[in-house]
Design a protein around this motif. Structure first.
Motif, PDB file in Angstrom:
ATOM      1  N   LEU A 236       0.786  -1.230   0.000  1.00 41.27           N
ATOM      2  CA  LEU A 236       0.000   0.000   0.000  1.00 41.27           C
ATOM      3  C   LEU A 236       0.821   1.284   0.000  1.00 41.27           C
ATOM      4  CD1 LEU A 236      -2.573   1.707   0.421  1.00 41.27           C
ATOM      5  CD2 LEU A 236      -2.467   1.115   2.837  1.00 41.27           C
ATOM      6  N   ASP A 237       1.648   1.512   1.008  1.00 40.75           N
ATOM      7  CA  ASP A 237       2.327   2.797   1.175  1.00 40.75           C
ATOM      8  C   ASP A 237       3.600   2.941   0.349  1.00 40.75           C
ATOM      9  OD1 ASP A 237       0.396   3.597   2.917  1.00 40.75           O
ATOM     10  OD2 ASP A 237       1.663   3.685   4.701  1.00 40.75           O
ATOM     11  N   THR A 238       4.036   1.867  -0.275  1.00 45.85           N
ATOM     12  CA  THR A 238       5.334   1.875  -0.952  1.00 45.85           C
ATOM     13  C   THR A 238       5.482   2.992  -1.979  1.00 45.85           C
ATOM     14  OG1 THR A 238       5.717  -0.476  -0.554  1.00 45.85           O
ATOM     15  CG2 THR A 238       6.873   0.512  -2.427  1.00 45.85           C
ATOM     16  N   PRO A 239       4.519   3.215  -2.887  1.00 51.11           N
ATOM     17  CA  PRO A 239       4.729   4.265  -3.897  1.00 51.11           C
ATOM     18  C   PRO A 239       4.955   5.646  -3.295  1.00 51.11           C
ATOM     19  CG  PRO A 239       2.880   2.868  -4.512  1.00 51.11           C
ATOM     20  CD  PRO A 239       3.236   2.507  -3.103  1.00 51.11           C
ATOM     21  N   SER A 240       4.190   5.998  -2.256  1.00 51.39           N
ATOM     22  CA  SER A 240       4.326   7.334  -1.678  1.00 51.39           C
ATOM     23  C   SER A 240       5.654   7.490  -0.946  1.00 51.39           C
ATOM     24  CB  SER A 240       3.162   7.607  -0.722  1.00 51.39           C
ATOM     25  OG  SER A 240       3.029   8.991  -0.470  1.00 51.39           O
ATOM     26  N   HIS A 241       6.073   6.466  -0.223  1.00 56.96           N
ATOM     27  CA  HIS A 241       7.367   6.552   0.461  1.00 56.96           C
ATOM     28  C   HIS A 241       8.520   6.615  -0.543  1.00 56.96           C
ATOM     29  CE1 HIS A 241       6.108   6.437   4.569  1.00 56.96           C
ATOM     30  NE2 HIS A 241       5.445   5.305   4.427  1.00 56.96           N
ATOM     31  N   LEU A 242       8.406   5.883  -1.638  1.00 54.70           N
ATOM     32  CA  LEU A 242       9.457   5.943  -2.649  1.00 54.70           C
ATOM     33  C   LEU A 242       9.459   7.295  -3.360  1.00 54.70           C
ATOM     34  CD1 LEU A 242       9.403   2.375  -4.258  1.00 54.70           C
ATOM     35  CD2 LEU A 242      10.924   3.283  -2.490  1.00 54.70           C
ATOM     36  N   ALA A 243       8.289   7.911  -3.498  1.00 53.19           N
ATOM     37  CA  ALA A 243       8.242   9.248  -4.089  1.00 53.19           C
ATOM     38  C   ALA A 243       8.988  10.247  -3.213  1.00 53.19           C
ATOM     39  CB  ALA A 243       6.791   9.686  -4.284  1.00 53.19           C
ATOM     40  N   LEU A 244       8.854  10.107  -1.894  1.00 55.09           N
ATOM     41  CA  LEU A 244       9.592  10.979  -0.982  1.00 55.09           C
ATOM     42  C   LEU A 244      11.096  10.706  -1.071  1.00 55.09           C
ATOM     43  CD1 LEU A 244       7.205  10.793   2.096  1.00 55.09           C
ATOM     44  CD2 LEU A 244       7.613  12.787   0.663  1.00 55.09           C
ATOM     45  N   ALA A 245      11.460   9.439  -1.180  1.00 54.59           N
ATOM     46  CA  ALA A 245      12.881   9.102  -1.327  1.00 54.59           C
ATOM     47  C   ALA A 245      13.429   9.686  -2.616  1.00 54.59           C
ATOM     48  CB  ALA A 245      13.061   7.586  -1.286  1.00 54.59           C
ATOM     49  N   ARG A 246      12.635   9.624  -3.684  1.00 52.42           N
ATOM     50  CA  ARG A 246      13.039  10.254  -4.956  1.00 52.42           C
ATOM     51  C   ARG A 246      13.239  11.745  -4.765  1.00 52.42           C
ATOM     52  NH1 ARG A 246      15.495   9.392  -9.326  1.00 52.42           N
ATOM     53  NH2 ARG A 246      14.244   7.514  -9.762  1.00 52.42           N
ATOM     54  N   GLY A 247      12.349  12.368  -4.009  1.00 58.71           N
ATOM     55  CA  GLY A 247      12.465  13.795  -3.785  1.00 58.71           C
ATOM     56  C   GLY A 247      13.769  14.175  -3.128  1.00 58.71           C
ATOM     57  N   TRP A 248      14.225  13.381  -2.168  1.00 63.29           N
ATOM     58  CA  TRP A 248      15.502  13.651  -1.513  1.00 63.29           C
ATOM     59  C   TRP A 248      16.664  13.399  -2.464  1.00 63.29           C
ATOM     60  CZ3 TRP A 248      17.302  10.933   3.669  1.00 63.29           C
ATOM     61  CH2 TRP A 248      18.527  11.485   4.062  1.00 63.29           C
ATOM     62  N   HIS A 249      16.639  12.232  -3.093  1.00 63.26           N
ATOM     63  CA  HIS A 249      17.779  11.833  -3.917  1.00 63.26           C
ATOM     64  C   HIS A 249      17.994  12.770  -5.111  1.00 63.26           C
ATOM     65  CE1 HIS A 249      20.714   9.058  -5.650  1.00 63.26           C
ATOM     66  NE2 HIS A 249      20.123   9.275  -6.819  1.00 63.26           N
ATOM     67  N   SER A 250      16.924  13.205  -5.733  1.00 60.39           N
ATOM     68  CA  SER A 250      17.027  13.988  -6.970  1.00 60.39           C
ATOM     69  C   SER A 250      16.735  15.465  -6.757  1.00 60.39           C
ATOM     70  CB  SER A 250      16.059  13.417  -8.021  1.00 60.39           C
ATOM     71  OG  SER A 250      16.322  12.055  -8.269  1.00 60.39           O
ATOM     72  N   PHE A 251      16.743  15.917  -5.506  1.00 61.95           N
ATOM     73  CA  PHE A 251      16.359  17.298  -5.221  1.00 61.95           C
ATOM     74  C   PHE A 251      17.232  18.297  -5.968  1.00 61.95           C
ATOM     75  CE2 PHE A 251      16.322  21.226  -2.762  1.00 61.95           C
ATOM     76  CZ  PHE A 251      14.956  21.423  -2.589  1.00 61.95           C
ATOM     77  N   HIS A 252      18.526  18.057  -6.023  1.00 64.30           N
ATOM     78  CA  HIS A 252      19.448  19.016  -6.632  1.00 64.30           C
ATOM     79  C   HIS A 252      19.703  18.740  -8.114  1.00 64.30           C
ATOM     80  CE1 HIS A 252      20.266  20.817  -2.748  1.00 64.30           C
ATOM     81  NE2 HIS A 252      20.502  19.622  -2.240  1.00 64.30           N
ATOM     82  N   ASP A 253      18.993  17.766  -8.679  1.00 65.00           N
ATOM     83  CA  ASP A 253      19.128  17.470 -10.108  1.00 65.00           C
ATOM     84  C   ASP A 253      18.047  18.248 -10.855  1.00 65.00           C
ATOM     85  OD1 ASP A 253      19.199  16.435 -12.675  1.00 65.00           O
ATOM     86  OD2 ASP A 253      19.560  14.380 -12.012  1.00 65.00           O
ATOM     87  N   PRO A 254      18.417  19.244 -11.647  1.00 66.29           N
ATOM     88  CA  PRO A 254      17.390  20.064 -12.314  1.00 66.29           C
ATOM     89  C   PRO A 254      16.508  19.282 -13.267  1.00 66.29           C
ATOM     90  CG  PRO A 254      19.597  20.562 -13.163  1.00 66.29           C
ATOM     91  CD  PRO A 254      19.786  19.695 -11.962  1.00 66.29           C
ATOM     92  N   ALA A 255      16.984  18.133 -13.743  1.00 66.45           N
ATOM     93  CA  ALA A 255      16.189  17.350 -14.682  1.00 66.45           C
ATOM     94  C   ALA A 255      14.916  16.807 -14.038  1.00 66.45           C
ATOM     95  CB  ALA A 255      17.025  16.195 -15.241  1.00 66.45           C
ATOM     96  N   PHE A 256      14.915  16.646 -12.716  1.00 68.65           N
ATOM     97  CA  PHE A 256      13.751  16.069 -12.035  1.00 68.65           C
ATOM     98  C   PHE A 256      12.798  17.131 -11.474  1.00 68.65           C
ATOM     99  CE2 PHE A 256      16.650  12.545 -12.252  1.00 68.65           C
ATOM    100  CZ  PHE A 256      15.836  11.433 -12.377  1.00 68.65           C
ATOM    101  N   HIS A 257      13.214  18.394 -11.471  1.00 70.49           N
ATOM    102  CA  HIS A 257      12.336  19.515 -11.084  1.00 70.49           C
ATOM    103  C   HIS A 257      11.741  19.354  -9.683  1.00 70.49           C
ATOM    104  CE1 HIS A 257      12.461  21.502 -14.978  1.00 70.49           C
ATOM    105  NE2 HIS A 257      12.283  20.333 -15.557  1.00 70.49           N
TER     106      HIS A 257
END
Length: 507
Positions: free
Chosen positions: A39-60
């Motif tokens: 159930l919660d996996t997609p939302s938690h992974l979205a937050l992890a993506r937000g941290w990992h790619s925060f400084h990558d302009p390609a991910f906005h």
């Protein structure tokens, strides 16, 4: 075969080989397909993506969110996924994390068994119990905290018996890690630790060493409380406490399914019955001598289960609180029987071994069918460019028959599609309409104007005009005639739309 390897293979009459077999089979559900119904996996992974790619302009990510890193629960999960993503894609990182849990959880119960002086064969029941209700709900960080709390419990017992510096440092590290993954297992361990310290009250030096070792995690919790009172991120609103409580009969009646209601059908229930019958048979045969501390801990956990709320709405929003506890109690109940088991006596554990093989193989079959059913959705997600904001309208999937907990998919007993709309952000960044806002590791700069969820199946593009892409299930024919979007691709019951220009007001 050298002496050490022979000793390992023949340890406890071949327990190491049985352990290895069960470990391998337990990993099959994770690696036999792409998508897991958690159930919660997609939302938690979205937050992890937000941290990992925060400084990558390609991910906005920075266009829509602020980075907020604090030493609070859940941080260890996001940090682990973040680090793994430097070496592998996010989906693979999640599978590695889940695999680590499936390896560590039975080992943690083994460590508790040895610390209490119980037979290591009793810990075999931890393999099927690793797949519990918290698993299907995707509480990955919670699950890892449970495993670490098990190691911490064993280490605490060793410290109380022989308080060495090495053991104290290990206890302190385990407490900090358990807290950094999730607060509930850590808090329950803390309450149990207080009881154990009282039971060992005559060993003053051991109590002091153990208390000092556990103090850093307590200081982290106090800091988190202070920090949130200053910023008001997690604790939202005033007006006291509000929560939903289950009656005592209802809580007791629900206990078995809170442990192992994993999917429709009877197999999960049969597996739990095998564990219960085996444990009762061993108790009748050998009794439960020599474990007063274990009994006290189980009584304490039982009281916590029937007194904690089912869910909390104020001062924070926390769904599914007390129902998480039975899955923590169950493996400890397996350790109640006393005595050792030699020779043919170990055949009594054969039903437990079979259960530990049957359950993950059944999960693998169900998970493969789940992944196939949702292959079109994931394939269209792959077509979304990095950095695009995407709204998912999964009409007809979120709200199923019966209670909210039971809505879902034939592969799971949980409402697996509640957070399905977070997959595009998890894979490609951009903006997610409905990811968790829990204070870390990112926070939205502003609330989305998109609908809360597509529960009413009445979504239209103009209800969420700011998104770049729309992924719609069972799209009505008139969606294709919307002048501001174009059809990118259709796959089975899913359609991917791209917004080509700003949407005008409805005529």
């Amino acid at each position: 075969m050298n002496g050490k390897l022979r000793q390992l293979v023949t340890w406890e009459g071949g327990l190491a080989l049985v352990w290895l077999l069960l470990t391998i089979v337990a990993l099959v559900p994770v690696w036999s397909q792409r998508l897991l119904p958690m159930l919660d996996t997609p939302s938690h992974l979205a937050l992890a993506r937000g941290w990992h790619s925060f400084h990558d302009p390609a991910f906005h990510i920075a266009d829509f969110y602020n980075l907020r890193i604090r030493p609070v629960p859940y941080l260890a999960f996001y940090a682990t996924i973040d680090l793994l993503m430097y070496a592998m894609p996010i989906e693979l990182a999640n599978k590695v994390f889940l695999s680590a849990y499936l390896v560590l959880f039975p080992l943690s119960i083994l460590s508790v068994a040895r610390a209490f002086g119980r037979s290591p064969w009793l810990a075999l029941g931890a393999f099927p119990l690793a797949f519990n209700q918290n698993w299907i709900y995707g509480f990955s960080s919670f699950l890892m905290s449970v495993a670490l709390s098990g190691f911490a419990l064993a280490q605490l017992l060793y410290v109380l018996r022989e308080p060495t510096t090495r053991r104290a440092l290990g206890l302190g590290a385990l407490c900090v890690l358990a807290y950094a993954f999730h607060i509930l297992p850590w808090a329950m361990f803390g309450l149990g630790a207080i009881v154990l310290l009282w039971m060992w009250r005559r060993s003053v030096r051991a109590i002091v060493v153990a208390a000092v070792a556990m103090a850093p995690s307590v200081l982290l919790a106090l800091y988190a409380i202070w920090d949130d009172r200053v910023e008001g991120v997690y604790m939202k609103g005033q007006g006291g406490f509000e929560g939903v409580f289950k009656s005592f009969p209802a809580a007791v009646g629900e206990w078995p399914r809170r442990v192992m209601e994993l999917f429709p059908g009877r197999i999960d229930g049969v597996v739990l019955a095998v564990l219960v019958v085996t444990t009762l048979a061993l108790l009748w045969w050998r009794g439960a001598k020599g474990a007063p501390a274990l009994v006290v801990l189980l009584v304490l956990m039982g009281l916590e289960y029937v007194t904690l709320p089912y869910s909390i709405s104020k001062p924070m929003s926390w769904w599914f609180v007390s129902p998480r506890i039975p899955s923590m109690m169950a493996p400890l109940l397996l350790l109640l029987p006393s005595g050792t088991f030699t020779g043919k006596q170990r055949l009594v554990f054969l039903p437990v071994v079979v259960a530990g093989l049957v359950l993950p193989l059944q999960l693998s079959r169900l998970y493969r069918s789940f992944s196939r059913r949702n292959a079109s959705f994931m394939n269209l997600c792959d077509h979304i460019p990095d950095g695009a904001s995407t709204f998912v309208d999964y009409r007809g999937m979120v709200k199923g028959k019966g209670s909210a907990e039971r809505s879902g998919d034939p592969a799971t007993a949980g409402p697996v599609y509640w957070h399905f709309g977070s997959w595009p952000m998890a894979l490609h960044g951009g903006f997610g309409a409905h990811i968790f806002d829990q204070g870390i590791p990112i926070r939205p700069k502003q609330k989305s104007t998109a609908p809360v969820a597509a529960l009413a199946d009445s979504f239209t593009f103009r209800a969420a005009p700011e998104f770049d892409y729309y992924l719609v299930r069972d799209a009505p024919e008139y969606f294709d005639r919307e002048p501001s979007v174009e059809v990118v691709e259709k796959r089975n019951d899913w359609t991917l739309y791209h917004r080509t220009h700003a949407m005008t007001e409805e005529p």
